[in-house]
Enzyme design. Structure first.
Site, PDB file in Angstrom:
ATOM      1  N   LYS A 138      27.577  58.603  12.865  1.00  0.00           N
ATOM      2  CA  LYS A 138      28.493  57.483  12.664  1.00  0.00           C
ATOM      3  C   LYS A 138      27.803  56.380  11.890  1.00  0.00           C
ATOM      4  CE  LYS A 138      27.192  54.196  14.469  1.00  0.00           C
ATOM      5  NZ  LYS A 138      25.924  53.388  14.384  1.00  0.00           N
ATOM      6  N   TYR A 224      31.694  51.199  17.467  1.00  0.00           N
ATOM      7  CA  TYR A 224      31.782  51.345  18.933  1.00  0.00           C
ATOM      8  C   TYR A 224      32.894  50.458  19.493  1.00  0.00           C
ATOM      9  CZ  TYR A 224      27.343  53.794  18.789  1.00  0.00           C
ATOM     10  OH  TYR A 224      26.357  54.705  18.508  1.00  0.00           O
TER      11      TYR A 224
HETATM   12  P1  NAD Z   1      16.226  55.415  10.263  1.00  0.00           P
HETATM   13  O1  NAD Z   1      16.029  54.382   9.230  1.00  0.00           O
HETATM   14  O2  NAD Z   1      15.346  55.391  11.453  1.00  0.00           O
HETATM   15  O3  NAD Z   1      16.080  56.870   9.602  1.00  0.00           O
HETATM   16  C1  NAD Z   1      16.682  57.195   8.376  1.00  0.00           C
HETATM   17  C2  NAD Z   1      16.066  58.461   7.821  1.00  0.00           C
HETATM   18  O4  NAD Z   1      16.650  58.722   6.556  1.00  0.00           O
HETATM   19  C3  NAD Z   1      14.542  58.337   7.597  1.00  0.00           C
HETATM   20  O5  NAD Z   1      13.927  59.526   7.996  1.00  0.00           O
HETATM   21  C4  NAD Z   1      14.430  58.153   6.094  1.00  0.00           C
HETATM   22  O6  NAD Z   1      13.217  58.671   5.568  1.00  0.00           O
HETATM   23  C5  NAD Z   1      15.614  58.976   5.601  1.00  0.00           C
HETATM   24  N1  NAD Z   1      16.083  58.593   4.275  1.00  0.00           N
HETATM   25  C6  NAD Z   1      16.416  59.458   3.304  1.00  0.00           C
HETATM   26  N2  NAD Z   1      16.814  58.808   2.207  1.00  0.00           N
HETATM   27  C7  NAD Z   1      16.711  57.497   2.464  1.00  0.00           C
HETATM   28  C8  NAD Z   1      16.969  56.318   1.710  1.00  0.00           C
HETATM   29  N3  NAD Z   1      17.420  56.377   0.446  1.00  0.00           N
HETATM   30  N4  NAD Z   1      16.757  55.137   2.315  1.00  0.00           N
HETATM   31  C9  NAD Z   1      16.338  55.052   3.578  1.00  0.00           C
HETATM   32  N5  NAD Z   1      16.066  56.138   4.357  1.00  0.00           N
HETATM   33  C10 NAD Z   1      16.260  57.348   3.786  1.00  0.00           C
HETATM   34  O7  NAD Z   1      17.751  55.380  10.683  1.00  0.00           O
HETATM   35  P2  NAD Z   1      18.405  55.953  12.012  1.00  0.00           P
HETATM   36  O8  NAD Z   1      18.442  54.885  13.033  1.00  0.00           O
HETATM   37  O9  NAD Z   1      17.775  57.245  12.372  1.00  0.00           O
HETATM   38  O10 NAD Z   1      19.922  56.150  11.523  1.00  0.00           O
HETATM   39  C11 NAD Z   1      20.329  57.298  10.778  1.00  0.00           C
HETATM   40  C12 NAD Z   1      21.844  57.511  10.976  1.00  0.00           C
HETATM   41  O11 NAD Z   1      22.084  57.717  12.359  1.00  0.00           O
HETATM   42  C13 NAD Z   1      22.724  56.332  10.576  1.00  0.00           C
HETATM   43  O12 NAD Z   1      23.920  56.795  10.020  1.00  0.00           O
HETATM   44  C14 NAD Z   1      22.989  55.622  11.881  1.00  0.00           C
HETATM   45  O13 NAD Z   1      24.208  54.885  11.884  1.00  0.00           O
HETATM   46  C15 NAD Z   1      23.038  56.780  12.841  1.00  0.00           C
HETATM   47  N6  NAD Z   1      22.674  56.398  14.216  1.00  0.00           N
HETATM   48  C16 NAD Z   1      23.517  56.728  15.217  1.00  0.00           C
HETATM   49  C17 NAD Z   1      23.212  56.383  16.509  1.00  0.00           C
HETATM   50  C18 NAD Z   1      24.135  56.799  17.625  1.00  0.00           C
HETATM   51  O14 NAD Z   1      23.961  56.299  18.738  1.00  0.00           O
HETATM   52  N7  NAD Z   1      25.073  57.689  17.395  1.00  0.00           N
HETATM   53  C19 NAD Z   1      22.052  55.666  16.793  1.00  0.00           C
HETATM   54  C20 NAD Z   1      21.200  55.361  15.745  1.00  0.00           C
HETATM   55  C21 NAD Z   1      21.522  55.731  14.454  1.00  0.00           C
END
Ligand code: NAD
Length: 378
Positions: A138, A224
């Site tokens: 999401k 949410y």
């Molecule tokens: P994060 O920044 O911790 O991780 C992002 C990942 O994407 C990293 O491994 C990064 O290297 C990679 N990546 C690839 N191309 C990239 C770019 N151009 N710029 C930046 N990063 C790049 O983020 P996250 O918290 O893991 O979030 C990832 C997804 O998961 C998002 O869509 C977020 O909304 C979703 N999320 C959902 C929940 C939930 O509870 N459902 C919780 C956290 C995150």
């Protein structure tokens, strides 16, 4: 009936999916025993950031119907760390360039896209083209057109699609949905829902960069509050009006900081939501004609907590929401149980997100929403 391409047909039959789909009305289809290792679906996580690292991969150690089979990462150093930690065979490790070769890997059944929001559509569509079932984190995408493109690609290639809405698998959510459906506290009159946290991290992070996030608090936590407003009311809204507030423009240069919105429902009920990257909020409260119920916290990783006007404290055994969520999707694929977070639900929420931004740009003007039952899973 979904259209099935030659490649996805071959991939599905080779795994016996068509057989299990046809037998789906039988509680446990022939040859399938819950918890039996060799019948678990293989999931590949795409993007090994904080959510994959600290939530999804550990949760996949607790699932009954799926397991962590592969990874897709753009960071070479992560390959050996994850390979060792989770015993992932080299043949199941991909990068963003050779990702499409996953089409030839029968060990991967489901691709779970966990990248910044603006990359969801590209990778979900590539996964569907590779004949893999898809879980998209999401918010589903950064606009409605991208949601449609993901849904269409999954339909065209005969694969199933879910959004990473973990709260839809949480027992507290099921309980409040039951209250609404059975009118335990009468007709719903007013719903209040908050979802926010205070962001103080690196101002260069992708969540504050509109080209990667699609928007600020609304895209991140706002979904949410939209979701709780809808399951608190038990129906889709018919209109929305919204307002935006900014107190730290030097930090939130590119994305929204705090948004409030009011929904009207066809039965006269009203909801108010708040989402923020600069104020904490984690609550759902529903006032009915015969009492109230609330969840507080309402959408953190758990345990969730809830209470009602008749003095009941809600208490359910704790299991990681992400494990429940991935098992629910695996059961949908293996046993044809209902998809409790389908792509249409993600699209419905993005229609509402777009209407909220439009209302703000028009000074809070009420926007009519024509959603019918889109995304409502009975
Ligand atoms: P994060 O920044 O911790 O991780 C992002 C990942 O994407 C990293 O491994 C990064 O290297 C990679 N990546 C690839 N191309 C990239 C770019 N151009 N710029 C930046 N990063 C790049 O983020 P996250 O918290 O893991 O979030 C990832 C997804 O998961 C998002 O869509 C977020 O909304 C979703 N999320 C959902 C929940 C939930 O509870 N459902 C919780 C956290 C995150």
């Amino acid at each position: 009936m979904k259209h099935i391409t030659r490649r996805s047909f071959t991939s599905l039959t080779s795994k016996g999916f068509l057989g299990t789909a046809l037998l789906g009305s039988i509680p446990f289809a022939k040859g399938f025993t819950p918890g039996q290792n060799n019948k678990k679906l293989g999931i590949a996580l795409v993007g090994l950031g904080s959510y994959s690292t600290y939530q999804l991969a550990p949760s996949l150690q607790e699932t009954d119907h799926c397991y962590l089979a592969g990874i897709v990462t753009g960071t070479k150093e992560k390959e050996s760390v994850w390979k060792e930690k989770y015993n992932i065979p080299k043949k199941n490790i991909y990068n963003y360039e050779n990702f499409d070769d996953i089409a030839n890997n029968d060990a991967i059944d489901v691709v779970y896209v966990v990248l910044p929001n603006s990359l969801h559509a590209e990778f979900c569509i590539r996964a569907a083209k590779a004949g893999k079932h898809v879980i998209c984190e999401k918010p589903m995408a950064v606009n409605v057109d991208e949601c449609d493109a993901i849904i269409n690609a999954c339909n065209e290639h005969g694969v199933k699609l879910a959004v990473g809405y973990r709260m839809q698998s949480d027992p507290y959510t099921h309980e409040v949905k039951k209250y609404v459906k059975e009118k335990t506290f009468g007709d719903v009159l007013f719903v209040s829902s908050d979802a926010g946290y205070v962001s103080n991290g690196n101002p260069g992070q992708w969540r504050l960069d509109k080209s990667l996030s699609g928007g600020g608090a609304l895209m991140n936590m706002g979904v949410y509050a939209i979701q709780t407003s809808i399951y608190g009311a038990g129906q889709n809204p018919i209109s929305v009006s919204a307002q935006e507030f900014s107190t730290r423009p030097e930090y939130f240069k590119d994305t929204d900081e705090t948004i409030t919105a009011q929904f009207k429902f066809a039965n006269g009920a009203v909801a108010h939501m708040m989402t923020s990257h600069n104020a904490n909020g984690n609550r759902l409260k529903v006032h009915g004609s015969m009492g109230w119920f609330e969840l507080d916290p309402a959408h953190s990783y758990g345990p969730i907590s809830g209470r009602t006007s008749n003095g009941n404290i809600l208490e359910f055994p704790f299991k990681k929401q992400q494990a429940l969520q991935m098992d629910d999707f695996a059961k949908h694929i293996l046993l044809n149980t209902k998809n409790i977070a389908p792509g249409e639900m993600g699209k419905r929420d993005m229609i509402i997100v777009e209407a909220i931004y439009k209302s703000i740009s028009e000074g809070g003007k009420e926007q009519v929403l024509v959603l019918g039952n889109l995304g409502i899973v009975p």
